[in-house]
Design an enzyme around this catalytic site. Sequence first.
Site, PDB file in Angstrom:
ATOM      1  N   TYR A 113       0.859  -1.194   0.000  1.00 35.11           N
ATOM      2  CA  TYR A 113       0.000   0.000   0.000  1.00 35.11           C
ATOM      3  C   TYR A 113       0.894   1.242   0.000  1.00 35.11           C
ATOM      4  O   TYR A 113       1.609   1.501   0.976  1.00 35.11           O
ATOM      5  CB  TYR A 113      -0.899  -0.006   1.230  1.00 35.11           C
ATOM      6  CG  TYR A 113      -1.708   1.272   1.424  1.00 35.11           C
ATOM      7  CD1 TYR A 113      -1.958   1.771   2.703  1.00 35.11           C
ATOM      8  CD2 TYR A 113      -2.216   1.984   0.345  1.00 35.11           C
ATOM      9  CE1 TYR A 113      -2.704   2.942   2.892  1.00 35.11           C
ATOM     10  CE2 TYR A 113      -2.960   3.140   0.517  1.00 35.11           C
ATOM     11  CZ  TYR A 113      -3.198   3.625   1.791  1.00 35.11           C
ATOM     12  OH  TYR A 113      -3.926   4.775   1.979  1.00 35.11           O
ATOM     13  N   ASN A 162       3.271   6.952 -12.161  1.00 44.09           N
ATOM     14  CA  ASN A 162       3.613   5.553 -11.830  1.00 44.09           C
ATOM     15  C   ASN A 162       4.702   5.450 -10.777  1.00 44.09           C
ATOM     16  O   ASN A 162       5.183   4.365 -10.482  1.00 44.09           O
ATOM     17  CB  ASN A 162       4.088   4.819 -13.103  1.00 44.09           C
ATOM     18  CG  ASN A 162       2.952   4.581 -14.069  1.00 44.09           C
ATOM     19  OD1 ASN A 162       1.795   4.544 -13.651  1.00 44.09           O
ATOM     20  ND2 ASN A 162       3.250   4.457 -15.344  1.00 44.09           N
ATOM     21  N   THR A 197       3.261   6.914 -22.518  1.00 41.05           N
ATOM     22  CA  THR A 197       2.506   8.162 -22.400  1.00 41.05           C
ATOM     23  C   THR A 197       3.234   9.262 -23.170  1.00 41.05           C
ATOM     24  O   THR A 197       4.428   9.454 -22.964  1.00 41.05           O
ATOM     25  CB  THR A 197       2.399   8.536 -20.902  1.00 41.05           C
ATOM     26  OG1 THR A 197       1.828   7.414 -20.230  1.00 41.05           O
ATOM     27  CG2 THR A 197       1.542   9.770 -20.690  1.00 41.05           C
TER      28      THR A 197
HETATM   29  N1  LIG Z   1      -0.049  -0.186  -4.520  1.00 40.58           N
HETATM   30  C1  LIG Z   1      -0.755   0.959  -4.576  1.00 40.58           C
HETATM   31  N2  LIG Z   1      -0.849   1.749  -3.486  1.00 40.58           N
HETATM   32  C2  LIG Z   1      -1.546   2.909  -3.533  1.00 40.58           C
HETATM   33  N3  LIG Z   1      -2.178   3.373  -4.632  1.00 40.58           N
HETATM   34  C3  LIG Z   1      -2.120   2.609  -5.740  1.00 40.58           C
HETATM   35  C4  LIG Z   1      -1.419   1.383  -5.772  1.00 40.58           C
HETATM   36  N4  LIG Z   1      -1.538   0.851  -7.026  1.00 40.58           N
HETATM   37  C5  LIG Z   1      -2.274   1.715  -7.731  1.00 40.58           C
HETATM   38  N5  LIG Z   1      -2.638   2.765  -6.977  1.00 40.58           N
HETATM   39  C6  LIG Z   1      -3.451   3.900  -7.429  1.00 40.58           C
HETATM   40  O1  LIG Z   1      -4.691   3.407  -7.901  1.00 40.58           O
HETATM   41  C7  LIG Z   1      -5.018   3.987  -9.160  1.00 40.58           C
HETATM   42  C8  LIG Z   1      -5.323   2.889 -10.154  1.00 40.58           C
HETATM   43  O2  LIG Z   1      -4.162   2.155 -10.361  1.00 40.58           O
HETATM   44  P1  LIG Z   1      -4.212   0.926 -11.391  1.00 40.58           P
HETATM   45  O3  LIG Z   1      -2.840   0.343 -11.441  1.00 40.58           O
HETATM   46  O4  LIG Z   1      -5.355   0.060 -11.050  1.00 40.58           O
HETATM   47  O5  LIG Z   1      -4.617   1.581 -12.769  1.00 40.58           O
HETATM   48  P2  LIG Z   1      -3.683   2.566 -13.599  1.00 40.58           P
HETATM   49  O6  LIG Z   1      -2.445   1.860 -13.960  1.00 40.58           O
HETATM   50  O7  LIG Z   1      -3.567   3.862 -12.854  1.00 40.58           O
HETATM   51  O8  LIG Z   1      -4.585   2.862 -14.834  1.00 40.58           O
HETATM   52  P3  LIG Z   1      -4.435   2.108 -16.221  1.00 40.58           P
HETATM   53  O9  LIG Z   1      -4.716   0.673 -15.914  1.00 40.58           O
HETATM   54  O10 LIG Z   1      -5.429   2.761 -17.068  1.00 40.58           O
HETATM   55  O11 LIG Z   1      -2.994   2.340 -16.648  1.00 40.58           O
HETATM   56  C9  LIG Z   1      -3.849   4.850  -9.578  1.00 40.58           C
HETATM   57  O12 LIG Z   1      -4.228   6.184  -9.434  1.00 40.58           O
HETATM   58  C10 LIG Z   1      -2.747   4.553  -8.614  1.00 40.58           C
HETATM   59  O13 LIG Z   1      -2.109   5.735  -8.207  1.00 40.58           O
END
Ligand SMILES: Nc1ncnc2c1ncn2[C@@H]1O[C@H](COP(=O)(O)OP(=O)(O)OP(=O)(O)O)[C@@H](O)[C@H]1O
Length: 311
Positions: A113, A162, A197
Amino acid sequence: IPVQQATANPETGEAIETSEQSNTIATKKKPGDFHFGKIIGSGSYSEVVLAQEKCSGKEFAIKILEKSHIIKYKKVPTVTREKEVLQKLDHPFFVRLFFTFQDKERLYFGLTYAKKGELLHYIKRVGCFDILATQFYSAEIVVALEYMHSLGMIHRDLKPENILLGADMHILITDFGTAKILDEGQKDCKANSFVGTAEYVSPELLTAKSACKASDIWALGCIVYQLLAGKPPFHATTEYLVFQRITKLDLNIPGGFPEKGSDLVTKLLVLDPTKRLGSENFGGYEPLKMHDFYQGINWEQLHKMEPPLIQ
Ligand SMILES: Nc1ncnc2c1ncn2[C@@H]1O[C@H](COP(=O)(O)OP(=O)(O)OP(=O)(O)O)[C@@H](O)[C@H]1O
Ligand SMILES: O=C(O)[C@@H]1CCC(=O)N(CCc2ccc(Cl)cc2)[C@H]1c1ccccc1Cl
């Protein structure tokens, strides 16, 4: 219990993994093992939910993907690649994958997290970073890239969204569905379809449709520029104009940009990937880590240091 062979979960058909080393069954977790809390974020095919494991009290970010959605948008390879890459990564500057499980409708990834969210949020909040914070955070990215590249993997979509931050404000790089695993000994990527991107895409990907480890170094250059200037180097109103600025290296260093920073950025944002500081064809990571901009950085101790305030 010494276990000889894996058995299958009658419901999901999924193998119950055994962890050979400790010679015990690491039984698959299931949704009922967790208290699900707030939605941390959502992506195109996923939701990330804060969850607490009932038996241990441990907190995880559980990324949940709908199988029907993944299939509909042909993202099965992306999902399996993300799992494959996450499983290989074992480093403090990367989000860790602790477990996965599935039920009929969904896939679940148990991740570290990243309590403090995206680096992008901090850039927007303070406008731009001071030299100390830029030096520290870009140095952590350098260490992370050196580690990932040493495993023969390329991120391909490195950007401030990211680069997440843990409760301790150290980086946690995420988003590996579009990463590339180079075959044994393969140096660069052959032509491929994925484009990252716009503002962080490397010129070689635009002209030769091929990305390599040095493509992540290009993205690093864009991020160092953005931390110091507050905006990425090749900003434009349309994607086409962004690509045009990249391939022409239409780079302008704004007044007030720190001298050491501009020297580093101009050595990273080089059109020829083999001439980029940090590229394996250009002496690898040592010359980059020796650059004047990183004077005073203790590369081995970074993750143990107290990060500088972002101001
Ligand atoms: N391990 C984590 N801890 C905290 N926040 C996270 C974590 N992983 C992802 N997030 C947050 O959750 C959101 C969604 O992340 P997710 O990886 O599901 O999709 P994404 O990669 O942002 O979008 P896409 O799949 O369209 O590239 C993002 O804004 C990211 O900052
Ligand atoms: O790759 C793996 O390690 C396992 C292997 C066993 C398994 O069934 N899966 C799920 C495969 C899968 C991927 C996408 C969809 Cl839409 C459905 C099933 C994989 C899996 C399980 C849980 C979470 C993610 C994944 Cl990819």
